[in-house]
Design an enzyme around this catalytic site. Structure first.
Site, mmCIF file in Angstrom:
data_model
loop_
_atom_site.group_PDB
_atom_site.id
_atom_site.type_symbol
_atom_site.label_atom_id
_atom_site.label_comp_id
_atom_site.label_asym_id
_atom_site.label_seq_id
_atom_site.Cartn_x
_atom_site.Cartn_y
_atom_site.Cartn_z
ATOM 1 N N ASP A 1 -0.027 5.090 0.783
ATOM 2 C CA ASP A 1 -0.262 6.076 1.842
ATOM 3 C C ASP A 1 -0.207 5.400 3.210
ATOM 4 O O ASP A 1 -0.994 4.496 3.492
ATOM 5 C CB ASP A 1 -1.637 6.738 1.666
ATOM 6 C CG ASP A 1 -1.751 7.500 0.359
ATOM 7 O OD1 ASP A 1 -0.823 8.260 0.044
ATOM 8 O OD2 ASP A 1 -2.761 7.340 -0.349
ATOM 9 N N ASP B 1 0.882 -1.154 0.000
ATOM 10 C CA ASP B 1 0.000 0.000 0.000
ATOM 11 C C ASP B 1 0.931 1.219 0.000
ATOM 12 O O ASP B 1 2.100 1.104 0.389
ATOM 13 C CB ASP B 1 -0.861 -0.039 1.276
ATOM 14 C CG ASP B 1 -1.686 1.208 1.449
ATOM 15 O OD1 ASP B 1 -2.326 1.640 0.468
ATOM 16 O OD2 ASP B 1 -1.682 1.770 2.567
#
Ligand code: BG6
Ligand code: MG
Length: 219
Positions: free
Chosen positions: A10, A8
């Site tokens: 952020d 991922d």
């Protein structure tokens, strides 16, 4: 045998939360709503429109789909302006070193992010061409906890989910990973989540986990 890792973006590679928070704060103020850190925690990993609808729901505000798009577009313009503050130094030396070490080991590396701005963020932090594949929020049919974004990433690096780790900071992201048949590594809030297979404090710990679980690498 783990041959690939899907990250991922952020909250895992870099922290954009502060910019999302500022942009949403200004947007919600136009609707007379003040948001706090608790609200932001609920939005972690959630897509832009889905997150806005969650806040509208909490504030008991009804808007037309057209108005929702208008506010989300306004928020995104504010957010993109704030992203101009980001640079190479937004990735810690430890995290950058860990990413390069994993690449040296021959592990295929991908991004699996709900953000439509993932490529812009990667450019700002100097990692635009680093990953073997980028699966992002553009053209996604289903948001996390649906596994679509990670399944697309695994497809792009030509590996089955059973041969990939997913690294996430959001519970919805861990759910997406587990729902897709991946092994889930959790950082920050996700480190404490019950569905997380391996909790970590830093990306450098992934190397130790790979050594423990066994990998087919160049070294
Ligand atoms: C996720 C963030 O990665 O992307 C969320 O954790 C954000 O906070 C979501 O809402 C969508 O991002 P964007 O850049 O498409 O608005
Ligand atoms: Mg995240």
């Amino acid at each position: 045998m783990i041959k690939g890792i899907i990250f991922d973006l952020d909250g895992v590679i870099c922290s954009t939360d502060v910019y999302h928070f500022e942009a949403w704060k200004q947007t919600m103020k136009k609707l007379g709503v003040n948001i706090d850190q608790n609200t932001m925690d609920k939005l972690r990993g959630v897509g832009r429109v889905e997150g806005f609808k969650m806040m509208l729901n909490d504030a008991k505000i009804t808007l037309s789909e057209q108005e929702i798009i208008k506010y989300c577009d306004e928020k995104n313009e504010l957010y993109k302006n704030l992203l101009n503050k980001m640079s190479y130094s937004d990735v810690s030396d430890e995290n950058r070193a860990a990413l390069y070490k994993l690449k040296e080991k021959g592990i295929r590396l991908a991004i699996g992010s709900s953000s439509k701005n993932a490529r812009l963020v990667l450019e700002k932090i100097g990692l635009r061409d680093f990953f073997d594949a980028v699966s992002d929020g553009n053209d996604l049919k289903a948001a996390k906890p649906d596994p679509e974004v990670f399944l697309k990433a695994a497809d792009m690096i030509e590996l089955p989910p059973a041969e990939c780790f997913v690294v996430e900071d959001a519970e919805s992201g861990i759910d997406a990973a587990k729902n897709g048949g991946f092994t889930a590594i959790g950082i920050s809030a996700a480190a404490k989540y019950e569905r997380t297979d391996y909790p970590i404090n830093s990306l450098s710990e992934i190397i130790g986990i790979l050594e423990k679980t066994g990998t087919e690498t160049k070294i």
